[in-house]
Design an enzyme around this catalytic site. Structure first.
Site, PDB file in Angstrom:
ATOM      1  N   ARG A 176     104.067  91.278  84.476  1.00  0.00           N
ATOM      2  CA  ARG A 176     105.443  91.104  84.544  1.00  0.00           C
ATOM      3  C   ARG A 176     106.091  91.977  85.531  1.00  0.00           C
ATOM      4  NH1 ARG A 176     106.412  93.153  78.418  1.00  0.00           N
ATOM      5  NH2 ARG A 176     105.357  91.333  77.389  1.00  0.00           N
ATOM      6  N   HIS A 180     109.648  98.049  72.286  1.00  0.00           N
ATOM      7  CA  HIS A 180     108.771  99.224  72.194  1.00  0.00           C
ATOM      8  C   HIS A 180     109.417 100.290  71.338  1.00  0.00           C
ATOM      9  CE1 HIS A 180     106.260  98.050  76.117  1.00  0.00           C
ATOM     10  NE2 HIS A 180     105.804  97.451  75.150  1.00  0.00           N
ATOM     11  N   GLY A 226     102.127  96.079  78.650  1.00  0.00           N
ATOM     12  CA  GLY A 226     103.650  96.313  78.767  1.00  0.00           C
ATOM     13  C   GLY A 226     104.024  97.631  78.975  1.00  0.00           C
ATOM     14  N   GLY A 239      99.049 105.320  79.421  1.00  0.00           N
ATOM     15  CA  GLY A 239      99.584 106.896  79.383  1.00  0.00           C
ATOM     16  C   GLY A 239      98.458 107.815  78.568  1.00  0.00           C
ATOM     17  N   GLU A 240      97.701 107.137  77.811  1.00  0.00           N
ATOM     18  CA  GLU A 240      97.012 108.141  77.133  1.00  0.00           C
ATOM     19  C   GLU A 240      95.520 108.321  77.888  1.00  0.00           C
ATOM     20  OE1 GLU A 240      96.500 106.747  72.980  1.00  0.00           O
ATOM     21  OE2 GLU A 240      98.613 106.099  72.931  1.00  0.00           O
ATOM     22  N   ASN A 274     101.130  91.966  62.596  1.00  0.00           N
ATOM     23  CA  ASN A 274     101.886  91.686  63.645  1.00  0.00           C
ATOM     24  C   ASN A 274     101.194  90.187  64.357  1.00  0.00           C
ATOM     25  OD1 ASN A 274     102.612  91.779  66.522  1.00  0.00           O
ATOM     26  ND2 ASN A 274     101.536  93.930  66.895  1.00  0.00           N
ATOM     27  N   ASP A 279      94.578  94.704  84.742  1.00  0.00           N
ATOM     28  CA  ASP A 279      93.893  95.890  84.084  1.00  0.00           C
ATOM     29  C   ASP A 279      94.096  96.912  84.762  1.00  0.00           C
ATOM     30  OD1 ASP A 279      92.018  96.018  81.340  1.00  0.00           O
ATOM     31  OD2 ASP A 279      91.803  97.389  82.824  1.00  0.00           O
ATOM     32  N   GLU A 313     102.059 102.727  66.271  1.00  0.00           N
ATOM     33  CA  GLU A 313     103.245 101.607  66.109  1.00  0.00           C
ATOM     34  C   GLU A 313     103.040 101.102  64.374  1.00  0.00           C
ATOM     35  OE1 GLU A 313     104.812  99.117  69.824  1.00  0.00           O
ATOM     36  OE2 GLU A 313     102.813  99.841  70.126  1.00  0.00           O
ATOM     37  N   ARG A 331      92.360  99.776  84.506  1.00  0.00           N
ATOM     38  CA  ARG A 331      90.891 100.343  84.915  1.00  0.00           C
ATOM     39  C   ARG A 331      90.345  99.651  86.144  1.00  0.00           C
ATOM     40  NH1 ARG A 331      89.642  99.838  78.728  1.00  0.00           N
ATOM     41  NH2 ARG A 331      90.945  98.028  79.288  1.00  0.00           N
ATOM     42  N   GLY A 358     101.425 100.759  78.791  1.00  0.00           N
ATOM     43  CA  GLY A 358     100.207  99.894  78.445  1.00  0.00           C
ATOM     44  C   GLY A 358     100.454  98.559  79.145  1.00  0.00           C
ATOM     45  N   ARG A 413     105.932  93.469  61.805  1.00  0.00           N
ATOM     46  CA  ARG A 413     106.590  93.665  63.290  1.00  0.00           C
ATOM     47  C   ARG A 413     107.601  92.429  63.717  1.00  0.00           C
ATOM     48  NH1 ARG A 413     104.328  93.257  69.388  1.00  0.00           N
ATOM     49  NH2 ARG A 413     106.078  94.293  70.138  1.00  0.00           N
TER      50      ARG A 413
END
Ligand code: AMP
Length: 407
Positions: free
Chosen positions: A241, A180, A212, A333-334, A7, A283, A386, A285, A210, A91
């Site tokens: 973004r 994605h 993105g 998300g995780e 990648n 970020d 991915e 967090r 994430g 990728r």
């Protein structure tokens, strides 16, 4: 089959060496700051600790050489000979309208990826450099391109056409492509393994959150709507973004701030989103910590992010005339119970009820159901992978090419 997944970004190469039968990472790593005075090198073999180094790496070819040297190192390496690597999966961000699946790379494919540079000027050139560098160091194995856009090839015209004169679609292929794709594909397939229902009868919303971020409506296993568009700039608010905004804002800003058009790209891609809203960080967090400390703008950035996700969940339920499950994946998300909870709060009208205890107790790397037993729509956390999708596609295509009857 042992597959090397590559990648490439403009100044970085990430790699994973994956055994596709066991679906295990044998080794992974990254070279960052290619072209700078000091490049950063990290290798992480599956069963030992990370190895870090710095040296000057001037281009992608040198980066691949460094990776090959590490993989083949008689003491710390993980393969004996380059011929142990049976395929390389690349990728590639943008396949335009030309690719609906992964493909064996030949001269024609390289030309087509080059043609798509117009559509992805930041992403496709480094992807091409990566392919050329890897072919140089592993010339005797099949190289396979796996596109971020391919899974969204099934979008109907009513979803991918924009409300601008149709000639621009015909002339320049201006339309929604979606990104994605490998993540939305992987996460939905993980969900299908858990349920006792034919895929053709399922309606799923995947939320890749994430740095993105994008959501996709997947009806009967096919992407029918997705939040990113012509480029990865549109959709929900992201780390830096802006996501969807009224296009008139651009004309207004150019006039008010006397901004040259060239600055708008950086403004919307790198200085907007969570970073722009909070004025503090991209970020999640950091934003959560500062919001807990009472920072109003960090709290607003989080609120906007979750509101956009909720809006899309509602909209995609309408698009599919129903929804069986919402799946959360990627860094936010995780890992963030707070963001998951806020993104589906007050959706009981649709039939979404979270089990907050299960939501809080999600373990990293595990698929976990976080909706309550009486929730009409199930909600899951599904870790994405991915690289595994790329490796499996590369292995399949390498096998098929080896069995080709053509001489
Ligand atoms: P990705 O692009 O998938 O690597 O995701 C990066 C994003 O995930 C960043 O915004 C991180 O702050 C966010 N993230 C990672 N771990 C957590 C966490 N425990 N809580 C909230 N956000 C997180």
């Amino acid at each position: 089959m042992l597959v090397l997944v590559i990648n490439c970004g403009s100044s970085s190469v990430k790699y994973n060496l994956i055994e596709t039968e066991t679906e295990q990472d044998v080794c992974k790593g990254m070279i960052e700051r290619i072209g700078a005075v000091t490049s950063i090198i990290k290798h992480q073999p599956f069963d030992s600790k990370e190895i870090k180094d710095t040296k000057s790496i001037t281009n992608h070819s040198e980066a691949l050489q460094e990776i090959m040297q590490f993989l083949l190192n008689p003491e710390s390496g993980v393969v004996k000979s380059p011929s142990d690597i049976k395929s390389v999966g690349h990728r590639v961000v943008h396949g335009g309208e030309m690719f609906k699946d992964s493909v064996l790379i030949d001269e024609k494919v390289l030309e087509a990826i080059e043609q798509a540079i117009d559509l992805a000027p930041l992403h496709n050139p480094p992807n091409l450099k990566g392919i050329q560098a890897a072919k140089q160091h592993l010339p005797d194995v099949p190289h396979v391109a796996v596109f971020d856009t391919a899974f969204h090839h099934s979008l109907p015209a009513r979803a991918y056409l924009y409300g601008i004169p149709n000639r621009f679609y015909r002339r320049y292929k201006i339309r929604k492509y979606g990104f994605h794709g490998t993540s939305h594909y992987f996460v939905s397939r993980q969900y299908y393994k858990l349920i006792d229902k034919p895929v053709k009868d399922t309606k799923v919303i995947t939320c890749h959150l994430g740095n993105g971020a994008s959501l996709t409506a997947i009806d009967g296993g096919k992407s029918v709507e997705t939040s990113m568009g012509f480029t990865p700039l549109s959709g929900i608010v992201m780390g830096t973004r802006c996501g969807d905004i009224d296009p008139s804002i651009l004309f207004y800003l150019v006039e008010k701030e006397e901004l040259p058009l060239s600055n708008l790209h950086a403004l919307l891609n790198r200085h907007s989103g969570l970073l722009g809203l909070s004025g503090y960080a991209a970020d999640m967090r950091d934003l959560i910590t500062e919001a807990d400390n009472g920072d109003r703008r960090c709290q607003q950035a989080i609120d906007v992010f979750c509101y956009k996700i909720k809006q899309h969940i509602g909209s995609y339920t309408a698009v599919m005339n129903g929804c069986d499950a919402v799946l959360f994946t990627a860094g936010i998300g995780e890992n963030s119970a707070l963001i998951r909870s806020k993104s589906v709060e007050n959706l009981d009208y649709l039939g979404i009820k979270l089990d907050e205890k299960k939501n809080e107790q999600v373990k990293p790397g595990e698929i976990t159901k976080i909706s309550s037993d009486d929730s009409k729509i199930e909600v899951y956390v599904v870790p994405t992978n991915e690289e595994l999708v790329i490796a499996i596609d590369a292995a399949k295509i390498a096998q098929a090419s080896a069995q080709s009857p053509w001489i």
